[in-house]
Design a protein around this motif. Structure first.
Motif, PDB file in Angstrom:
ATOM      1  N   THR A 194      -4.772   2.502  19.162  1.00  0.00           N
ATOM      2  CA  THR A 194      -3.435   2.385  18.565  1.00  0.00           C
ATOM      3  C   THR A 194      -3.518   2.448  17.044  1.00  0.00           C
ATOM      4  OG1 THR A 194      -2.735   1.005  20.421  1.00  0.00           O
ATOM      5  CG2 THR A 194      -1.360   0.969  18.449  1.00  0.00           C
ATOM      6  N   MET A 195      -4.505   1.766  16.468  1.00  0.00           N
ATOM      7  CA  MET A 195      -4.668   1.813  15.015  1.00  0.00           C
ATOM      8  C   MET A 195      -5.083   3.207  14.559  1.00  0.00           C
ATOM      9  SD  MET A 195      -3.677  -0.958  13.728  1.00  0.00           S
ATOM     10  CE  MET A 195      -4.209  -0.583  12.055  1.00  0.00           C
ATOM     11  N   LEU A 196      -5.879   3.883  15.371  1.00  0.00           N
ATOM     12  CA  LEU A 196      -6.280   5.253  15.047  1.00  0.00           C
ATOM     13  C   LEU A 196      -5.061   6.165  14.965  1.00  0.00           C
ATOM     14  CD1 LEU A 196      -8.491   7.457  14.704  1.00  0.00           C
ATOM     15  CD2 LEU A 196      -8.431   7.715  17.193  1.00  0.00           C
ATOM     16  N   VAL A 197      -4.155   6.011  15.919  1.00  0.00           N
ATOM     17  CA  VAL A 197      -2.919   6.806  15.911  1.00  0.00           C
ATOM     18  C   VAL A 197      -2.122   6.515  14.646  1.00  0.00           C
ATOM     19  CG1 VAL A 197      -0.703   7.152  17.065  1.00  0.00           C
ATOM     20  CG2 VAL A 197      -2.799   7.003  18.415  1.00  0.00           C
ATOM     21  N   ALA A 198      -2.041   5.237  14.273  1.00  0.00           N
ATOM     22  CA  ALA A 198      -1.305   4.859  13.065  1.00  0.00           C
ATOM     23  C   ALA A 198      -1.935   5.482  11.824  1.00  0.00           C
ATOM     24  CB  ALA A 198      -1.260   3.337  12.933  1.00  0.00           C
ATOM     25  N   PHE A 199      -3.267   5.426  11.741  1.00  0.00           N
ATOM     26  CA  PHE A 199      -3.964   6.000  10.590  1.00  0.00           C
ATOM     27  C   PHE A 199      -3.771   7.519  10.527  1.00  0.00           C
ATOM     28  CE2 PHE A 199      -6.850   2.144  10.578  1.00  0.00           C
ATOM     29  CZ  PHE A 199      -6.374   1.663   9.366  1.00  0.00           C
ATOM     30  N   SER A 209       8.503  10.798   5.259  1.00  0.00           N
ATOM     31  CA  SER A 209       9.045   9.426   5.304  1.00  0.00           C
ATOM     32  C   SER A 209       9.165   8.935   6.739  1.00  0.00           C
ATOM     33  CB  SER A 209      10.409   9.385   4.609  1.00  0.00           C
ATOM     34  OG  SER A 209      10.306   9.769   3.255  1.00  0.00           O
ATOM     35  N   ILE A 210       9.658   9.798   7.608  1.00  0.00           N
ATOM     36  CA  ILE A 210       9.776   9.430   9.024  1.00  0.00           C
ATOM     37  C   ILE A 210       8.402   9.191   9.638  1.00  0.00           C
ATOM     38  CG2 ILE A 210      10.496  10.260  11.299  1.00  0.00           C
ATOM     39  CD1 ILE A 210      12.726  11.829   9.839  1.00  0.00           C
ATOM     40  N   THR A 211       7.450  10.051   9.297  1.00  0.00           N
ATOM     41  CA  THR A 211       6.097   9.916   9.832  1.00  0.00           C
ATOM     42  C   THR A 211       5.440   8.638   9.343  1.00  0.00           C
ATOM     43  OG1 THR A 211       5.897  12.336   9.828  1.00  0.00           O
ATOM     44  CG2 THR A 211       3.860  11.076  10.068  1.00  0.00           C
ATOM     45  N   LEU A 212       5.621   8.320   8.078  1.00  0.00           N
ATOM     46  CA  LEU A 212       5.043   7.092   7.528  1.00  0.00           C
ATOM     47  C   LEU A 212       5.670   5.860   8.172  1.00  0.00           C
ATOM     48  CD1 LEU A 212       3.158   5.708   5.550  1.00  0.00           C
ATOM     49  CD2 LEU A 212       4.945   5.894   3.798  1.00  0.00           C
ATOM     50  N   ALA A 213       6.990   5.872   8.361  1.00  0.00           N
ATOM     51  CA  ALA A 213       7.660   4.746   9.003  1.00  0.00           C
ATOM     52  C   ALA A 213       7.142   4.552  10.430  1.00  0.00           C
ATOM     53  CB  ALA A 213       9.170   4.974   9.014  1.00  0.00           C
ATOM     54  N   THR A 214       6.936   5.654  11.132  1.00  0.00           N
ATOM     55  CA  THR A 214       6.393   5.580  12.489  1.00  0.00           C
ATOM     56  C   THR A 214       4.993   4.986  12.485  1.00  0.00           C
ATOM     57  OG1 THR A 214       7.673   7.538  13.102  1.00  0.00           O
ATOM     58  CG2 THR A 214       5.847   6.911  14.556  1.00  0.00           C
ATOM     59  N   LEU A 260       3.720   2.934  10.289  1.00  0.00           N
ATOM     60  CA  LEU A 260       3.801   1.503   9.970  1.00  0.00           C
ATOM     61  C   LEU A 260       4.230   0.682  11.180  1.00  0.00           C
ATOM     62  CD1 LEU A 260       5.439   1.629   6.413  1.00  0.00           C
ATOM     63  CD2 LEU A 260       3.087   0.981   6.981  1.00  0.00           C
ATOM     64  N   VAL A 261       5.201   1.192  11.927  1.00  0.00           N
ATOM     65  CA  VAL A 261       5.660   0.470  13.121  1.00  0.00           C
ATOM     66  C   VAL A 261       4.526   0.365  14.138  1.00  0.00           C
ATOM     67  CG1 VAL A 261       7.206   0.584  15.122  1.00  0.00           C
ATOM     68  CG2 VAL A 261       8.083   1.063  12.827  1.00  0.00           C
ATOM     69  N   ILE A 262       3.804   1.458  14.348  1.00  0.00           N
ATOM     70  CA  ILE A 262       2.692   1.434  15.305  1.00  0.00           C
ATOM     71  C   ILE A 262       1.602   0.466  14.851  1.00  0.00           C
ATOM     72  CG2 ILE A 262       0.799   2.829  16.264  1.00  0.00           C
ATOM     73  CD1 ILE A 262       2.722   5.216  16.258  1.00  0.00           C
ATOM     74  N   ALA A 263       1.284   0.480  13.556  1.00  0.00           N
ATOM     75  CA  ALA A 263       0.246  -0.408  13.037  1.00  0.00           C
ATOM     76  C   ALA A 263       0.658  -1.867  13.168  1.00  0.00           C
ATOM     77  CB  ALA A 263      -0.041  -0.069  11.577  1.00  0.00           C
TER      78      ALA A 263
END
Length: 197
Positions: free
Chosen positions: A80-85, A180-185, A187-190
């Motif tokens: 999950t953290m890998l996906v966020a990164f 911006s949308i990608t970064l917000a996504t 952050l939510v996942i992380a």
């Protein structure tokens, strides 16, 4: 029966998410600009489009395989953290101002074009998204197919518009919005992975 339905749903989601993400992240990307400029210079050369589509498929397959391979080696929490990164990296690439200078004398070498396109694609936002989706869904085939379709559509758009792409489309604004949308996504996942939300 329910397991088969869930598997098919996950594969379909992987295909759609990868296709949409690769297309949106490919708008204004360096590979799209290269293809658009070559198309404008050479009058919509079909070999340029063919090479571009082949590169989109190859890079999508490579990053989807990498995402799936890494996913099999790590725990669910680390996955999950890998996906966020990966999504955060994609957002940073989208925010980065594209300073791809037009070639003074564009080459007609298709091999050289393929090398340049692949070198641009393997570290761009679209391919980071494909990597993340393949890792998150464990469906590399569908992520690769969706990424190839979406990335290819973005390149085909550049090829069709040629020089008009940069003149008519607000590429910078689009990339900042998608970033911006990608970064917000990301952050939510992380935060979800850390149990904060």
């Amino acid at each position: 029966m329910h397991a088969d339905h869930a598997t098919r749903a996950a594969m379909t989601a992987s295909l759609i998410f990868a296709m949409v993400a690769a297309f949106l992240a490919g708008i204004g990307a360096r590979d799209q600009l290269i293809v658009a400029r070559l198309s404008g210079h050479f009058g919509g050369s079909r070999p340029v489009l063919a090479v571009a589509l082949a590169c989109a498929a190859l890079s999508a397959a490579a990053l989807a395989w990498a995402g799936w391979r890494v996913e099999t080696l790590i725990s669910d929490a680390a996955e999950t953290m890998l996906v966020a990164f990966a999504l955060a990296a994609a957002s940073l690439e989208l925010f980065w101002r594209n300073r791809e200078a037009p070639a003074r004398e564009p080459t007609r070498s298709l091999a050289a074009l393929a090398i340049v396109l692949l070198s641009r694609q393997l570290g761009d936002g679209a391919r980071f998204c494909i990597f993340a989706i393949a890792a998150a869904t464990a469906s590399p085939q569908m992520a690769a197919l969706g990424g190839a379709l979406g990335g290819g559509a973005a390149l085909a758009m550049g090829w069709m518009l040629g020089y008009s792409l940069e003149r008519r489309v607000p590429l910078r604004k689009i990339r900042v919005a998608i970033g911006s949308i990608t970064l917000a996504t990301a952050l939510v996942i992380a935060l979800t992975a850390r149990g904060i939300v």
